[in-house]
Scaffold this motif. Structure first.
Motif, PDB file in Angstrom:
ATOM      1  N   LEU A  58       2.257  -7.991 -13.042  1.00 57.42           N
ATOM      2  CA  LEU A  58       2.253  -9.287 -13.705  1.00 57.42           C
ATOM      3  C   LEU A  58       3.036 -10.314 -12.911  1.00 57.42           C
ATOM      4  O   LEU A  58       4.022  -9.983 -12.248  1.00 57.42           O
ATOM      5  N   ASN A  59       2.611 -11.556 -13.030  1.00 59.52           N
ATOM      6  CA  ASN A  59       3.376 -12.622 -12.403  1.00 59.52           C
ATOM      7  C   ASN A  59       4.616 -12.914 -13.228  1.00 59.52           C
ATOM      8  O   ASN A  59       4.615 -12.815 -14.440  1.00 59.52           O
ATOM      9  N   CYS A  60       5.657 -13.285 -12.527  1.00 64.47           N
ATOM     10  CA  CYS A  60       6.922 -13.542 -13.191  1.00 64.47           C
ATOM     11  C   CYS A  60       7.547 -14.748 -12.506  1.00 64.47           C
ATOM     12  O   CYS A  60       7.980 -14.664 -11.363  1.00 64.47           O
ATOM     13  N   SER A  61       7.585 -15.872 -13.216  1.00 64.21           N
ATOM     14  CA  SER A  61       7.961 -17.124 -12.562  1.00 64.21           C
ATOM     15  C   SER A  61       9.428 -17.507 -12.759  1.00 64.21           C
ATOM     16  O   SER A  61       9.861 -18.536 -12.280  1.00 64.21           O
TER      17      SER A  61
ATOM     18  N   THR B  62      11.935 -10.576  -8.272  1.00 62.71           N
ATOM     19  CA  THR B  62      10.632 -10.598  -7.600  1.00 62.71           C
ATOM     20  C   THR B  62       9.642 -11.471  -8.363  1.00 62.71           C
ATOM     21  O   THR B  62       9.818 -11.720  -9.548  1.00 62.71           O
ATOM     22  N   GLU B  63       8.600 -11.900  -7.659  1.00 63.30           N
ATOM     23  CA  GLU B  63       7.599 -12.749  -8.299  1.00 63.30           C
ATOM     24  C   GLU B  63       6.575 -11.948  -9.077  1.00 63.30           C
ATOM     25  O   GLU B  63       5.832 -12.481  -9.885  1.00 63.30           O
ATOM     26  N   ARG B  64       6.500 -10.651  -8.741  1.00 65.46           N
ATOM     27  CA  ARG B  64       5.611  -9.784  -9.506  1.00 65.46           C
ATOM     28  C   ARG B  64       6.434  -8.662 -10.117  1.00 65.46           C
ATOM     29  O   ARG B  64       7.332  -8.113  -9.464  1.00 65.46           O
ATOM     30  N   HIS B 168       3.724  -5.669  -0.854  1.00 67.27           N
ATOM     31  CA  HIS B 168       2.596  -6.581  -1.039  1.00 67.27           C
ATOM     32  C   HIS B 168       1.249  -5.874  -0.973  1.00 67.27           C
ATOM     33  O   HIS B 168       0.215  -6.496  -0.777  1.00 67.27           O
ATOM     34  N   ASN B 170      -1.944  -3.697  -2.531  1.00 67.09           N
ATOM     35  CA  ASN B 170      -2.656  -3.631  -3.804  1.00 67.09           C
ATOM     36  C   ASN B 170      -2.921  -2.149  -4.095  1.00 67.09           C
ATOM     37  O   ASN B 170      -3.969  -1.618  -3.771  1.00 67.09           O
TER      38      ASN B 170
END
Lengths: 351, 351
Positions: A58-61, B62-64, B168, B170
């Motif tokens: 998931l994206n986490c901003s 982290t962004e994800r 990074h 997948n």
């Protein structure tokens, strides 16, 4: 995949083949796979936008996230104004909201009892989806277990939630100060009495409906309006009295509330009277207490009253001292008494 | 607060006063509050470094993120090599690891049955703490419910987990390609047979112990060594056969495995034989399959064999075609057969 947002659609697991949940629906084989694919994934992650495998990615901003969990074991599974699915979504959404987070992702864990009617499960699944849409959260990961008949109770649900922290306040009992006012967003004790009146077979002219509702939007609105929120807490198990005691203990403050200012609907008060409950201790699922500095009182009340989740907003008390953990109430006849925590419980399995 | 890391300490809820869990321990009152404060918070969040209120507020670098959940309903609660608490920690840690995430935060939801011996709960709580320490994750938020006697089965546990995505790649069935090799980290079918032999009262010279173990570190080691991982999956419910079928279906690929190369311990094979199970379908709790490009095969095997969780690492198969979802196995006698998903289940309640 077609998006399943038509809530009148029939159960995607054919009821005629599988009228009841079987142990095999939790066994890791074909039946479980089919139920998950057809009933859960298609409803909850229809467009497969989530990279869902063993975990959802998931994206986490934000640099801070809120994380919480609750299990739901309410009986009956369906009650006036709600059901276990709605509770499981709103309850966890509300726990995130109480730290001022914007709820975004939910997990969903089912523990099903062998023999549960498939139709009941389907009704709960649809309710979860509707509630998630209403609260603007996505169910992104899940799990299903089935236990033998007599080792569960229909359905237990666990939801965990992740929220994004987009503010920089420390919304926490440790921020509560002498002079803070305590606001509620409406009348209390409805959820607990909605469940109890059904269980006890009490009938009123119209059923008492649960107050279950998502509270994130009203909290985010208060934050956006610049209200300096010190602490928030939803009034679930143990009700207003237990909530205030927990905060008083955590913050080491003295809280005074005023009985006359605490709204209790007439039918709810009557049901409490008949069944021997004190509304102060009865659970709510769409009510919260906000501790805010006195300077923001009028503005906060105005913001809340304009919001659909705060039409009955009111001031119920104040933090009158620091150092000692104490909750007292000025009664209707003007006397003051200590409001303690209950030692046991009033209401088993209301959430 | 004193840190409770002495695992020989006695139960902090006085057993003589409360030898069994009562409904009131889930009622939102004093008893619940005491159990949470003394038994759970002091063990899991001893230094109160987590801003834990209704939700835990956590740093997220982290962004994800990866997010997952599982409920655990295993019977018996305690079995050779593990218990429900250890499973609940490692199972969720492993689900996070399978997306290549570094597991950091866990939630913990208990559904207790009235009458559960307090000492059993305490044993499970200590086991959870030890497992969390071993897997380098923190229990940061939790919930406790109690259901009436006969409406549960001792203890059910839900854990949800949050992991940080520091790579990074997948790592997903959609990355699986023709030519990928399939590696396992050790012998299969131990967890399921550990639980089943206890349930069936089978006795061997020495008990079959569950393989339950945390897999995040070995996965992160593979990533750090630059292995281009295409897909990972732990071999839980449904075992190796179901896992490979799920990946074959999601990736639309044809997988061929070689029976001779799949390690099954002798006592485990014997137990499977006696109880009529196929080890390919038996659950594991510390085993995973890694799909990697052929070029990385030797290096990946070497890295795994050096790691404590991969001493028995081996190559078991290959992706031999794209377009059609199929799993076949070359048997010991040289014939090839289709390995299908089971329609029902072999083993109820092994996790």
């Amino acid at each position: 995949m077609k998006k399943r947002n038509d809530f009148t659609m029939s159960c995607p697991v054919p009821i005629k083949d599988y009228p009841y949940v079987l142990l095999a629906h939790g066994g890791g084989g074909k039946l479980m796979h089919e139920m998950i694919e057809r009933m859960f994934k298609e409803v909850f992650v229809p467009n497969d936008t989530v990279n869902s495998h063993d975990s959802a990615v998931l994206n986490c901003s934000t640099e801070r996230i809120a994380f919480t969990t609750d299990s739901y074991v309410v009986q009956p599974l369906i009650f006036p104004g709600g059901d276990i699915g709605k509770l499981a979504v709103f309850g966890t959404v509300n726990d995130l909201a109480m730290s001022g987070a914007r709820p975004v992702y939910l997990s969903l864990g089912f523990i099903l009892e062998e023999g549960l009617p498939m139709e009941t499960l389907w009704q709960i699944v649809r309710s979860i989806k509707q509630a998630a849409d209403e609260a603007s959260v996505r169910i992104v990961t899940g799990d299903t277990k089935v236990v033998d008949r007599g080792k569960g109770d229909g359905v237990f649900i666990n939801t965990a939630g992740v929220g994004l922290m987009e503010h920089h306040l420390n919304i926490h009992p440790s921020s509560v100060k002498k002079g803070d006012v305590i606001l509620l967003n409406g009348d209390i004790a409805r959820h607990g009495m909605a469940v109890m009146t059904v269980r006890e077979g009490l009938e009123f002219e119209s059923a008492i409906e649960s107050d279950t509702a998502p509270l994130a939007n009203i909290v985010l609105t208060l934050l956006n309006e610049g209200i300096e929120i010190h602490c928030l807490r939803d009034l679930t198990r143990g009700g207003l009295a237990s909530t205030l005691n927990e905060i008083a203990m955590a913050a080491k403050v003295e809280i005074r509330i005023d009985e006359l200012s605490i709204p209790v609907r007439e039918d709810v008060a009557a049901a409490c009277e008949i069944l021997g409950f004190d509304p102060l201790y009865v659970a709510n699922e769409g009510r919260f207490a906000a501790f805010i500095p006195k300077k923001d009182k009028e503005k906060a009340l105005a913001v809340m009253k304009k919001h659909s989740m705060g039409k009955g907003a009111c001031l119920v008390g104040e933090v009158i001292g620091e150092g000692e953990a104490l909750v007292t109430m000025k009664s209707k006849i003007g006397t003051t008494r200590v409001i303690d925590m209950l030692s046991g419980e009033q209401l088993p399995r209301i959430c």
